[in-house]
Scaffold this motif. Structure first.
Motif, PDB file in Angstrom:
ATOM      1  N   VAL B 246       0.627  -1.012  -0.533  1.00  0.00           N
ATOM      2  CA  VAL B 246      -0.117  -0.146   0.325  1.00  0.00           C
ATOM      3  C   VAL B 246       0.938   0.827  -0.212  1.00  0.00           C
ATOM      4  O   VAL B 246       0.299   2.070  -0.992  1.00  0.00           O
ATOM      5  N   GLN B 247       1.974   1.272   0.968  1.00  0.00           N
ATOM      6  CA  GLN B 247       2.301   2.544   1.304  1.00  0.00           C
ATOM      7  C   GLN B 247       3.862   3.082   0.053  1.00  0.00           C
ATOM      8  O   GLN B 247       3.499   4.090  -0.445  1.00  0.00           O
ATOM      9  N   VAL B 250       1.182   4.166  -3.162  1.00  0.00           N
ATOM     10  CA  VAL B 250       0.324   5.648  -3.117  1.00  0.00           C
ATOM     11  C   VAL B 250       1.442   6.721  -3.367  1.00  0.00           C
ATOM     12  O   VAL B 250       1.357   7.898  -3.528  1.00  0.00           O
ATOM     13  N   GLN B 251       2.828   6.155  -2.399  1.00  0.00           N
ATOM     14  CA  GLN B 251       3.577   7.665  -2.657  1.00  0.00           C
ATOM     15  C   GLN B 251       4.006   7.841  -4.468  1.00  0.00           C
ATOM     16  O   GLN B 251       4.679   8.320  -4.424  1.00  0.00           O
ATOM     17  N   LYS B 253       2.849   7.800  -6.954  1.00  0.00           N
ATOM     18  CA  LYS B 253       1.382   8.101  -7.695  1.00  0.00           C
ATOM     19  C   LYS B 253       1.143   9.454  -6.708  1.00  0.00           C
ATOM     20  O   LYS B 253       1.229  10.193  -7.576  1.00  0.00           O
ATOM     21  N   ASN B 254       1.662   9.628  -5.464  1.00  0.00           N
ATOM     22  CA  ASN B 254       1.581  11.157  -4.860  1.00  0.00           C
ATOM     23  C   ASN B 254       2.612  11.381  -5.678  1.00  0.00           C
ATOM     24  O   ASN B 254       2.591  12.750  -5.657  1.00  0.00           O
ATOM     25  N   GLN B 255       3.738  10.963  -5.688  1.00  0.00           N
ATOM     26  CA  GLN B 255       5.277  11.967  -6.045  1.00  0.00           C
ATOM     27  C   GLN B 255       5.444  12.289  -7.286  1.00  0.00           C
ATOM     28  O   GLN B 255       5.894  12.032  -8.284  1.00  0.00           O
ATOM     29  N   ASP B 276      -7.876   0.643  -0.123  1.00  0.00           N
ATOM     30  CA  ASP B 276      -7.149   1.303   0.710  1.00  0.00           C
ATOM     31  C   ASP B 276      -5.748   1.869   0.396  1.00  0.00           C
ATOM     32  O   ASP B 276      -5.012   2.797   1.066  1.00  0.00           O
ATOM     33  N   ASN B 278      -6.541   4.200  -1.836  1.00  0.00           N
ATOM     34  CA  ASN B 278      -7.251   5.337  -2.629  1.00  0.00           C
ATOM     35  C   ASN B 278      -6.824   5.248  -4.007  1.00  0.00           C
ATOM     36  O   ASN B 278      -7.268   6.367  -4.741  1.00  0.00           O
TER      37      ASN B 278
END
Lengths: 291, 416
Positions: B246-247, B250-251, B253-255, B276, B278
């Motif tokens: 998950v982590q 997500v990172q 995508k965010n970065q 989980d 988003n």
């Protein structure tokens, strides 16, 4: 380029550490309680914010508010159900109360952790960021969420400073940390001050937890490491000293980021722990400790 | 500790009484004695939670059709809290107290390696539905007489690497003209042989390995890792992740890391992964043995749909294998005509079962991957799936592909 990258990433993570540790050290400074359920309350806030937006389908802002509110409630429950009964107990000798509070909050933290794992599994959860997208800062692609995290942390810490130093309530809190008996002699109810401090703590831990959920993500496994990191930052900075904790948070945050970039991400936490050991040898009261 | 002793003595006394009673009644009850299968799994982890649920579902189906020669299948479940020590205790209890005839356990290689010697000591057939380390089959091959009770009911890391490379050749090298890759894997028992496999097969399919990053499974901040990878300018990131998922997603995508990820990402096999993360999962390519709506065999879709109807979510990868395992254990008991451990091991070795993940056969005593699943066309090849618009979609092999691969806007598919 790499230096700027380290500067930016290190700042965001350090600000987050600082916010997490501030509440922790405030509680210790004012009421002498080392709250070992700290990590659990942070994770609870993030998971509540996640659950609100992905199960109840509320928007990001309401989700984040629900997360912080959950931490506030959990913090007050920690005080009224775990800490206060131990402090008031006549059956526990006074000199043993500290150790009882340590054990009590530790167990309470584990209970929260297991409940989270039971209902939401131990897989990591992430809170939908309030701001998305990236911006270029002198060529370094930085998520806007990272900037948002750093700004909110600094803002909240500044507000806390104003609250403590510029309001009547804050001054009472400050006085209680210096001389609890003196405060009661002045006619202030010590319990009321403690409730205020635990409420402030709950909000700080809640904001830190929700921001962490947005920035990196959390799982029930994060409970132990989060408590441990707050604990080591606070010990490094000097127990009970808010400014010491802030400095220590930035030392630890930058040391970790430097290690991750220049050595290996696998050894990220090791130098900070070595530093903690060294400080304990050379300056047991911590960087800005009073004793 | 001292207080615990009288307690445990009264327990063993009770067990003795119970055993004697069983002994008296045994001759009359033999025909209807249930077949007991112990299921030890990670109930709090999504990958592990499907294991007992799927096993229970298979048992109920078999029992509804009259069981195995009139004997019902009973599943006894234990939560191991993702811990090897708890698993060993559960294994001992399953065999010594609950008298199970076989054990299905765990998706974690470290746990399976800890249980192997206990399967030998307690002479109980034991199958893992989800661990991958090559060390498991290697140990069986090295000391067959001792370790023959263990079966590897999921692909070995070596086979997983092969499966990823086969898919990457068609999807990335041939279709997108990609030439370079960086391997990103967590530091765990199962990724050591996986990485060796990647290092070997990626250059063979035409992807030059520019860098290889191994990180601690408790990493939370992946920013430095992604930055380092980006610095190497690869066309694709080849993943080997299970404890994390998950982590990093997500990172990523965010970065807005502009490089696609393809490989093993166990958490992505869970149908809850989209929620989980988003939906940061969109674009992630992951290897699987089966998936929702993918008809690997005629049994795959009915199982996945039945599972969702019963438990509210689609099974994790270990759910498919666990379901198959109960079936082929039952089949082996039927063929052996007994639940005797040695006879059961012999029968399991002759397994030829069409399950939800393909046709299941085990490598023999003389093969280096003794008791591992046979990999290849007509048996099990694995597949490649991609998260697209919050849904798991099969994209490879072409026979069962439902869509073409597509990436979120921040990904730049280039051949450097």
């Amino acid at each position: 380029m790499l230096a700027l990258q380290i500067l930016i990433d290190g700042f965001a993570i350090s600000a987050l550490y600082a916010l997490g540790a501030t509440g922790f050290t405030l509680i210790f400074g004012v009421s002498g309680v080392l709250n070992l359920s700290h990590g659990a309350i942070m994770v609870l806030a993030a998971v509540a914010a996640w659950a609100a937006s992905s199960i109840l389908h509320v928007n990001n802002y309401i989700g984040a508010t629900i997360g912080v509110a959950t931490a506030l409630v959990a913090s007050l429950i920690t005080y009224f159900a775990v800490v206060q009964p131990i402090q008031r107990s006549r059956r526990i000798p006074n000199e043993e109360k500290e150790i009882f509070v340590l054990t009590g909050t530790l167990l309470w933290g584990i209970m929260i952790q297991e409940l989270i794992a039971y209902f939401f599994t131990n897989n990591a959860k992430t809170v939908l960021p309030i701001v998305e997208g990236v911006v270029e800062i002198l060529g370094v692609r930085t998520p806007q969420n990272e900037i948002f995290t750093a700004l909110v942390c600094c803002l909240v810490i500044a507000l806390l400073w104003l609250l403590v130093n510029r309001t009547r309530m804050g001054k009472a809190v400050l006085a209680a940390s210096m001389n609890p008996r003196g405060v009661t002699l002045l006619g202030l109810e010590l319990t009321n001050i403690y409730v205020v401090v635990w409420a402030i703590y709950g909000i700080l831990a809640g904001i830190a937890g929700v921001l962490l959920g947005m920035f990196l993500g959390v799982s029930s496994y994060s409970v132990g490491p989060l408590t441990a990191s707050a604990f080591s930052i606070v010990v490094l900075g000097g127990l009970g000293s808010v400014s010491g904790s802030l400095i220590a948070a930035f030392v630890v945050g930058y040391l970790e980021t430097l290690t991750a970039y220049l050595v290996s991400p696998a050894y990220r936490t090791i130098p900070a722990l070595l530093l903690l050991v060294a400080v304990m040898y050379i300056r047991p009261q911590g960087l800005l400790g009073r004793r | 500790m001292i207080a615990a002793f009288p307690h445990s003595r009264s327990w063993s006394l009770r067990a003795l009484v119970a055993a004697t009673a069983l002994g008296f009644g045994a001759s009359s009850a033999l025909a209807a004695d249930p077949i007991k299968i112990g299921v030890i799994a990670e109930a709090q982890a999504i990958a592990g939670a499907s294991i007992p649920q799927a096993a229970q579902m298979a048992a109920e189906e078999i029992n509804a059709k009259g069981g195995v020669d009139g004997r019902m299948i009973e599943i006894v479940t234990y939560d191991n809290h993702s811990s090897s020590a708890d698993s060993v205790r559960a294994f001992q209890r399953a065999v010594n107290e609950d008298k199970v005839h076989a054990v299905i356990s765990s998706y974690i290689s470290e746990v399976v390696l800890a249980l192997m010697p206990w399967a030998s000591r307690l002479k109980t057939p034991f199958i893992t539905p989800g661990a991958a380390s090559n060390e498991i089959t290697k140990a069986i091959h090295a000391d067959y007489e001792k370790n023959k009770y263990t079966f590897h009911g999921y692909l070995t890391s070596g086979a997983l690497a092969r499966s990823v490379c086969d898919a990457a050749k068609d999807l990335l090298v041939d279709a997108k003209k990609m030439k370079t890759a960086v391997i990103m894997s967590e530091d765990a028992a199962w990724t050591k042989p996986l990485d060796v496999g990647y290092e070997e097969c990626l250059p063979q399919i035409g992807l030059k390995v520019l860098d290889h990053i191994r990180f601690s499974p408790d990493t939370t901040d992946f920013t430095p890792i992604f930055n380092k990878i980006e610095g190497a300018k690869p066309d694709v990131i080849i993943t080997g992740i299970s404890h994390v998922g998950v982590q990093p997603t997500v990172q990523w995508k965010n970065q807005q890391v502009p490089i696609p990820m393809l490989g093993i990402s166990s958490q992505a096999t869970n149908s809850t992964f989209g929620k989980d993360t988003n939906n940061a999962s969109d674009g992630v390519l992951y290897q699987g043995v089966s998936g929702p709506g993918v008809a690997v065999t005629p049994k795959s879709v009915p199982f996945a749909d039945g599972f969702k109807a019963k438990f509210g979510n689609f099974p994790s990868y270990a759910g498919y294998t666990s379901y198959d395992e109960v079936y082929f254990i039952a089949d082996a008991i039927k063929r052996a005509g007994s639940t005797d451990a040695d006879k059961l091991v012999e029968a399991l070795e002759k397994t030829d079962w069409e399950g939800t993940i393909g046709r299941i056969q085990f490598y023999g005593k003389d093969d280096p991957f003794t008791h591992g699943l046979k990999y290849g066309k007509g048996l099990i090849t694995g597949l490649m799936l991609q998260w697209q618009d919050g849904v798991q979609t099969s994209v490879w092999p072409p026979e069962i592909a439902k869509a073409k691969i597509k990436f979120p806007a921040f990904i730049k598919v280039t051949a450097n």
